[in-house]
Enzyme design. Structure first.
Site, PDB file in Angstrom:
ATOM      1  N   SER A  94     -16.041  31.382  57.738  1.00 10.23           N
ATOM      2  CA  SER A  94     -15.291  31.256  58.993  1.00 10.23           C
ATOM      3  C   SER A  94     -15.765  32.279  60.013  1.00 10.23           C
ATOM      4  O   SER A  94     -16.156  33.388  59.659  1.00 10.23           O
ATOM      5  CB  SER A  94     -13.807  31.500  58.709  1.00 10.23           C
TER       6      SER A  94
ATOM      7  N   THR B  48      -8.452  26.150  67.253  1.00  5.58           N
ATOM      8  CA  THR B  48      -8.020  27.339  66.498  1.00  5.58           C
ATOM      9  C   THR B  48      -7.039  28.095  67.369  1.00  5.58           C
ATOM     10  O   THR B  48      -7.026  27.930  68.579  1.00  5.58           O
ATOM     11  CB  THR B  48      -9.236  28.243  66.185  1.00  5.58           C
TER      12      THR B  48
HETATM   13  O1  DON Z   1     -13.156  29.088  60.848  1.00  3.47           O
HETATM   14  C1  DON Z   1     -13.963  28.810  61.738  1.00  3.47           C
HETATM   15  O2  DON Z   1     -14.917  29.498  62.028  1.00  3.47           O
HETATM   16  C2  DON Z   1     -13.754  27.548  62.544  1.00  3.47           C
HETATM   17  N1  DON Z   1     -13.018  26.600  61.755  1.00  3.47           N
HETATM   18  C3  DON Z   1     -13.060  27.909  63.799  1.00  3.47           C
HETATM   19  C4  DON Z   1     -12.916  26.736  64.703  1.00  3.47           C
HETATM   20  C5  DON Z   1     -12.527  27.095  66.054  1.00  3.47           C
HETATM   21  O3  DON Z   1     -12.343  28.221  66.406  1.00  3.47           O
HETATM   22  C6  DON Z   1     -12.392  25.935  66.973  1.00  3.47           C
HETATM   23  N2  DON Z   1     -12.322  26.299  68.330  1.00  3.47           N
HETATM   24  N3  DON Z   1     -11.520  26.864  68.942  1.00  3.47           N
END
Ligand code: DON
Length: 563
Positions: free
Chosen positions: A447, A376
């Protein structure tokens, strides 16, 4: 000032490909950065990529505003930080618009394909979580381009193609692999090397993964973004690209259809806020977990959070049970179009007082390691009009579904894993989620992404957001506390050691840059403690009338660009 780029001012009319080619030489020659923080006076971008931050700043220097810069920065991140985000994913954009003193929240999160069902992840009646994490069934309908275009149309001043030029140039002419990206490639090499698209992008002729500093290209993605021209939604969601995407998915056993793409719409949502010790804190509503951040802050506001030093055992003694309680209440969060999220109750003074009272220490239960993940990206932008934008965007885990559409250079998300794939089955982040967040056709998965803007006396004072799955929630809370309550500058606030407790598993993760005595003290409080090298990454800009101070997070690398 540190970490800024600054070639002559560009005139809007000169934002041609040629001008941006020159710009790219300037951008790349500035890499890598030496300091995690910077100051400036007029405008700033703090991001998980120095090149992306600089591209956003150049857009503002050319006359664009913070939303224009956010579009350009997002598109560049999709090239330089493709393990984390890109046009195969989706995100949230929180906007403070100075002229109207209003907040806007844009949800361009992926949604489940219309043919998706919970049974999709069962084999012989048993859940197979891996199906939601890699391969065609992991892929939710991408929202990124629809969202960026909706934001640009409502608030932007520049054409899509001008804002896409830096990303196109980098993808076509090459960009250096950052240490973070090299780590992402290494960590997933076993899987992504099975995919022809990834092999072409991130492995050399002998099949070895590219190392930090090597120049990577994604010429097919450059061609795709060039083809979007000034009609990104028409081209991607309804045109030739949509057909290519759907054909490929079908051939691989996916369920995504042309209707899924044609019917995708970003949603403008009313941001939510609470008062916190003289500040007003704004964030995204569900399906974001911004409300959980607000609930934790509201529970903390009733206690003596600032009476013990930042990072001290006493501070963590107050913080951890309330963080844990916030995660327990996260079970009520989901896509508001499918589930009634009791936000008013959860953020009411009555609930906050009750939740604070029941936030007791828990003991027992096995410890499980939470995935160390990097899929992310967050960035913050402030422009000279005083507009503030915070974007968190994702393809979920590193390199998403570990699947590309090779002829498009397009990396696909695995956002389906953010749903409750089956009752009691944890996702990649060990979150055991509630029924509210079960898979349904067209639904958006819950999320943890929680972009934040803080106001005081009617003006913005702080922007922040992070990456790292559920550690986004705990990371953002701690950086906000460090800045608002302990008055640390952004760089120090971001560098502070952090803890994370998401209620299940029954475990407090303690970063190893906190002293051993601190984790021993937390353990003596009755918690199962696990020391981890690092938690998620947070970036932030502190805003005052004549100064902007920004910081990126060394845990993941990045840049701050301002003037
Ligand atoms: O939206 C969410 O909570 C996840 N898809 C976020 C994933 C994430 O932050 C991955 N790591 N850095």
């Amino acid at each position: 000032m540190a970490n800024s780029c600054f070639s002559p001012h560009y005139n809007c009319a000169l934002l041609t490909s040629a001008a941006f080619s020159l710009l790219m030489i300037t951008l790349i020659s500035g890499w890598p950065t030496s300091s995690a923080g910077a100051e400036s006076h007029h405008e700033m971008v703090a991001a998980e990529s120095d090149v992306a931050a600089r591209a956003g700043l150049e857009v503002m220097k050319a006359g664009g505003n913070a939303v224009d810069a956010a579009v350009a920065t997002s598109l560049v991140l999709g090239v330089t930080n493709a393990g984390s985000c890109g046009i195969g994913g989706g995100g949230f954009m929180l906007i403070y618009w100075a002229k109207s003193h209003r907040f806007y929240g844009l949800d361009y999160r992926e949604r489940a394909p219309l043919a998706a069902t919970p049974a999709m992840y069962l084999r012989d009646g048993k859940p197979v979580e891996e199906l939601a994490r890699s391969g065609p069934l992991a892929v939710a309908v991408p929202g990124e381009l629809a969202g960026l275009e909706a934001a640009r149309r409502r608030f932007g001043t520049m054409s899509f193609s001008a804002l896409a030029a830096p990303a196109i140039e980098l993808a076509r002419n090459g960009f250096p692999i950052t240490p973070h990206m090299a780590e992402d490639i290494d960590l997933t090499a076993g899987k992504i090397s099975q995919d022809a698209g990834f092999r072409e992008l991130y492995f050399d002729d002998s099949g070895a993964p590219l190392k930090a500093g090597a120049i990577a290209h994604n010429r097919k993605l450059a061609a795709l973004i060039t083809d979007l021209d000034n009609n990104p939604v028409g081209q991607f969601y309804r045109g030739k690209i949509a057909h290519q995407l759907v054909d490929y998915m079908h051939r691989r056993g996916g369920v995504l259809t042309l209707d899924d793409l044609a019917e995708y719409r970003p949603v403008w949502r009313e941001p939510i806020s609470i008062g916190y010790r003289g500040y007003q804190v704004y964030t995204m509503p569900p399906p974001s977990s911004g409300g959980v951040v607000l609930e934790i802050l509201a529970m903390l506001a009733a206690g003596p959070i600032d009476r013990s030093p930042a990072g001290s055992p006493l501070y963590f003694a107050e913080l951890i049970p309330l963080m844990r309680q916030g995660f327990i209440d996260r079970a009520d969060y989901a896509d508001p179009a499918y589930v009634k999220v009791p936000l008013t109750r959860l953020l009411s003074a009555k609930h906050i007082a009750e939740a604070r009272a029941i936030a007791l220490h828990h003991t027992g239960g096995p410890g499980i390691t939470v995935a160390h993940d990097h899929g992310t990206s967050n960035f913050c932008v402030v422009d000279r009009e005083g507009n503030v934008v915070v974007v968190t965007t994702t393809i979920n885990t590193i390199f998403g579904a570990k699947m590309t559409i090779p002829e498009l250079g397009l990396i696909l998300n695995d956002e389906m894993d953010d749903f409750t794939v089956a009752p009691g089955v944890p996702n990649a982040f060990k979150l055991v989620q509630a029924a509210a967040n079960q898979v349904a056709p067209g639904k958006r998965p819950l999320s943890s992404m929680s972009p934040i803007i803080v106001m005081r006396n009617g003006r913005p004072v702080l922007a922040a957001g992070g990456s790292g799955g559920p550690t986004i929630i705990s990371g953002v809370v701690q950086v906000v506390l460090d800045e608002l309550d302990f008055h640390l500058d952004p760089q120090r606030a971001v560098a502070q050691g952090r803890v994370h407790d998401q209620a299940a598993p029954d475990l407090v993760l303690v970063e190893s840059n906190l002293p051993a005595e601190t984790s021993e003290a937390i353990s003596r409080m009755g918690y199962h403690v696990k020391r981890v090298p690092e938690l998620g990454a947070v970036n932030t800009i502190a805003i005052s009338p004549d100064q902007l101070q920004g910081a990126f997070d060394r845990r993941k690398g990045g840049g701050v660009a301002g003037d």
